[in-house]
Design an enzyme around this catalytic site. Structure first.
Site, PDB file in Angstrom:
ATOM      1  N   SER A 136       0.846  -1.182   0.000  1.00  0.00           N
ATOM      2  CA  SER A 136       0.000   0.000   0.000  1.00  0.00           C
ATOM      3  C   SER A 136       0.889   1.242   0.000  1.00  0.00           C
ATOM      4  O   SER A 136       1.742   1.397   0.877  1.00  0.00           O
ATOM      5  CB  SER A 136      -0.902   0.008   1.238  1.00  0.00           C
ATOM      6  OG  SER A 136      -1.705   1.168   1.276  1.00  0.00           O
ATOM      7  N   LYS A 164      -3.003   4.977  -2.666  1.00  0.00           N
ATOM      8  CA  LYS A 164      -3.943   5.884  -2.010  1.00  0.00           C
ATOM      9  C   LYS A 164      -4.244   7.054  -2.951  1.00  0.00           C
ATOM     10  O   LYS A 164      -3.332   7.608  -3.580  1.00  0.00           O
ATOM     11  CB  LYS A 164      -3.356   6.417  -0.707  1.00  0.00           C
ATOM     12  CG  LYS A 164      -3.028   5.346   0.330  1.00  0.00           C
ATOM     13  CD  LYS A 164      -4.267   4.852   1.031  1.00  0.00           C
ATOM     14  CE  LYS A 164      -3.917   3.910   2.181  1.00  0.00           C
ATOM     15  NZ  LYS A 164      -5.107   3.445   2.907  1.00  0.00           N
ATOM     16  N   ASP A 239     -14.364  -1.129   2.893  1.00  0.00           N
ATOM     17  CA  ASP A 239     -13.439  -1.211   4.027  1.00  0.00           C
ATOM     18  C   ASP A 239     -14.164  -0.669   5.257  1.00  0.00           C
ATOM     19  O   ASP A 239     -14.796  -1.408   6.003  1.00  0.00           O
ATOM     20  CB  ASP A 239     -12.175  -0.416   3.700  1.00  0.00           C
ATOM     21  CG  ASP A 239     -11.157  -0.353   4.826  1.00  0.00           C
ATOM     22  OD1 ASP A 239     -11.437  -0.833   5.937  1.00  0.00           O
ATOM     23  OD2 ASP A 239     -10.061   0.192   4.621  1.00  0.00           O
ATOM     24  N   LYS A 263     -10.423  -5.929   7.989  1.00  0.00           N
ATOM     25  CA  LYS A 263      -9.429  -5.553   8.986  1.00  0.00           C
ATOM     26  C   LYS A 263      -9.897  -6.128  10.320  1.00  0.00           C
ATOM     27  O   LYS A 263     -10.945  -5.726  10.838  1.00  0.00           O
ATOM     28  CB  LYS A 263      -9.264  -4.035   9.051  1.00  0.00           C
ATOM     29  CG  LYS A 263      -8.605  -3.457   7.808  1.00  0.00           C
ATOM     30  CD  LYS A 263      -8.482  -1.952   7.876  1.00  0.00           C
ATOM     31  CE  LYS A 263      -7.799  -1.425   6.604  1.00  0.00           C
ATOM     32  NZ  LYS A 263      -7.856   0.057   6.524  1.00  0.00           N
TER      33      LYS A 263
END
Length: 368
Positions: A136, A164, A239, A263
C-alpha cells in the site's frame, strides 16, 4: 481458561517514513498492546489499532485506553471463559468500540491456541501455509514520484500495488502508473474521499483496468455505494463500511460492492473476521486482509486470519521492515517472494521483543 490479570502498554512505534492518506499524516504508529495472563502463567497478546485521533472511525487511542482499563477488561479478568467467541457476548452491551474489543478477542484467541498447543491459524480453521501480500503506497507528491515508488516495490517482488488517492491526486496519478506498468495488478484506495457527485470523475478510473476501487464513499453510504457500483465496471471494495456481519448481509443484498477488505481490528476481532469471510465466501464476495500500519502483534494475527479459505486476494500484510526499523515482535514479519509464510510456533507464532516494547512504551496499566 481463566485470565488472572491484564497488562496494557501504550506504545509509539516510529515509522521509517511518514505515511499519508486522504485524512491523516503519520510519523509513528501509536497503538496499544494488551497482554492477558491466565492462571497457569500463559500469556495471550492483542493489539488495539485505534489511531491518535478519530479520523478512521469514532475510536481514538486515549478513549480506547480508558475503556479497556476501566470497563472492558474488568469483565474479562477473573472470569472463566471457555472460548474466545464468548467475548462478543460478554461485551455486547458496549456499543461499537470495535478496536478495543478486538484487542481482547484476539488476545483470547492467542491464549486459547497456546493452551491447546496449536498455531493461531490452525485454531481459527485456516488452510494456508503462506499468504500473498501486496503493498500500500501513500499519496505521493507527483505522478513521477509515484511511478518511481511503484517501480521500487515491484523490484522487491510485490505483484499487487495499492495506491492511495484523493481528489486532485487520482486519475492522472493512476494513469501514469498504468501507462508505465500495463500488466501489474493495480488497485486504488480512496479512504472515503469522494461523494456520489464525483461519479463522472470516478468513471474515468474504469479505463485503467483496476482490480478494485476501495472505499470511495462515506462508510455509512451503502446505498450510494450500490448506486456507484451499478455505474462502474470496476469492482468496489468496502473497508470502513464493514464493521460487523450485518453490514456484509446488506452489502450483498443491495450490491454495494464485490470485494471486502477485512481488517480484524475494525470488525472487533478474529471471531467476527472469521464469520465475515465465511458469509462472503458463500455469497460470491471476494475478501482480503487489510491493516492499520499495525505493529507486530496485530500483523501476526492478520497473517493467521488470512489463512482462512474466504481470503482469496492478496493482502496488505507487508513485512515489518516495510514500515518499521524496529518492531515489537521477534522475528519480524518477513517477505518470502510475494508471500508471508505462516509461522508454525504455537499461538500467534511470534515472541514479544521486550527490549523494543519497553523502549517505545509511553504508558502502562494493569487490571487484576
Amino acid at each position: 481458561m481463566k485470565v488472572k490479570q491484564a497488562q496494557l502498554y501504550q506504545i509509539d512505534l516510529p515509522l521509517r517514513t511518514p505515511f499519508q492518506t486522504s485524512a491523516v499524516y503519520m510519523t509513528a504508529k501509536k497503538t496499544i498492546i494488551l497482554a492477558l495472563t491466565d492462571v497457569n502463567g500463559e500469556v495471550g497478546y492483542g493489539e488495539c489499532a485505534a489511531l491518535e485521533f478519530p479520523y478512521y472511525s469514532e475510536e481514538f487511542r486515549v478513549g480506547a485506553w480508558e475503556l479497556l482499563k476501566n470497563q472492558l477488561l474488568p469483565l474479562i479478568v477473573g472470569h472463566e471463559i471457555e472460548h474466545p467467541d464468548e467475548s462478543d457476548y460478554i461485551l455486547q452491551h458496549f456499543r461499537k468500540n470495535k478496536m478495543a474489543k478486538s484487542a481482547i478477542n484476539s488476545a483470547l484467541w492467542d491464549l486459547y491456541a497456546k493452551q491447546r498447543g496449536q498455531t493461531l491459524a490452525n485454531a481459527l480453521g485456516g488452510n494456508k501455509s503462506r499468504v500473498e501480500t501486496g503493498v500500500s503506497i501513500g499519496i505521493q507528491e507527483s505522478p513521477e514520484k509515484l511511478v518511481n515508488t511503484v517501480q521500487n516495490y515491484l523490484n522487491e517482488g510485490y505483484r499487487r500495488i495499492k495506491v492511495k488517492i484523493r481528489p486532485g491526486k487520482d486519475v492522472e496519478y493512476l494513469r501514469s502508473v498504468r501507462e508505465r506498468f500495463p500488466d501489474i495488478t493495480l488497485t486504488a484506495d480512496a479512504n472515503s474521499a469522494y461523494r456520489l457527485t464525483d461519479l463522472n470523475l470516478l468513471k474515468q478510473l474504469d479505463d485503467l483496468d483496476l482490480q478494485m476501487i476501495e472505499q470511495p464513499l462515506e462508510p455509512g453510504d451503502l446505498i450510494d455505494h450500490a448506486e456507484l457500483q451499478s455505474q462502474l465496471k470496476t469492482p468496489l471494495c468496502l473497508d470502513e463500511s464493514i464493521v460487523e456481519l450485518a453490514d456484509v448481509r446488506k452489502m450483498a443484498k443491495i450490491g454495494s460492492g464485490r470485494i471486502i477488505n477485512i481488517k480484524v481490528s475494525r470488525v472487533g476481532g478474529l471471531t467476527t473476521a472469521k464469520k465475515i469471510q465465511q458469509y462472503a465466501h458463500e455469497h460470491g464476495i471476494a475478501c482480503w486482509g487489510g491493516g492499520m500500519l499495525d505493529a507486530g502483534v496485530q500483523r501476526a494475527q492478520d497473517i493467521a486470519a488470512a489463512t482462512l479459505p474466504g481470503y482469496t486476494l492478496a493482502n496488505d500484510i507487508a513485512p515489518s521492515s516495510r514500515y518499521f526499523a524496529q518492531d515489537i515482535i521477534k522475528p519480524m514479519v518477513e517477505l518470502d517472494g510475494t508471500y508471508v509464510n505462516v509461522p508454525d510456533q504455537t499461538g500467534m507464532g511470534f515472541d514479544i521483543n521486550w527490549d523494543n516494547l519497553n523502549q517505545f512504551t509511553v504508558q502502562t496499566a494493569e487490571v487484576k
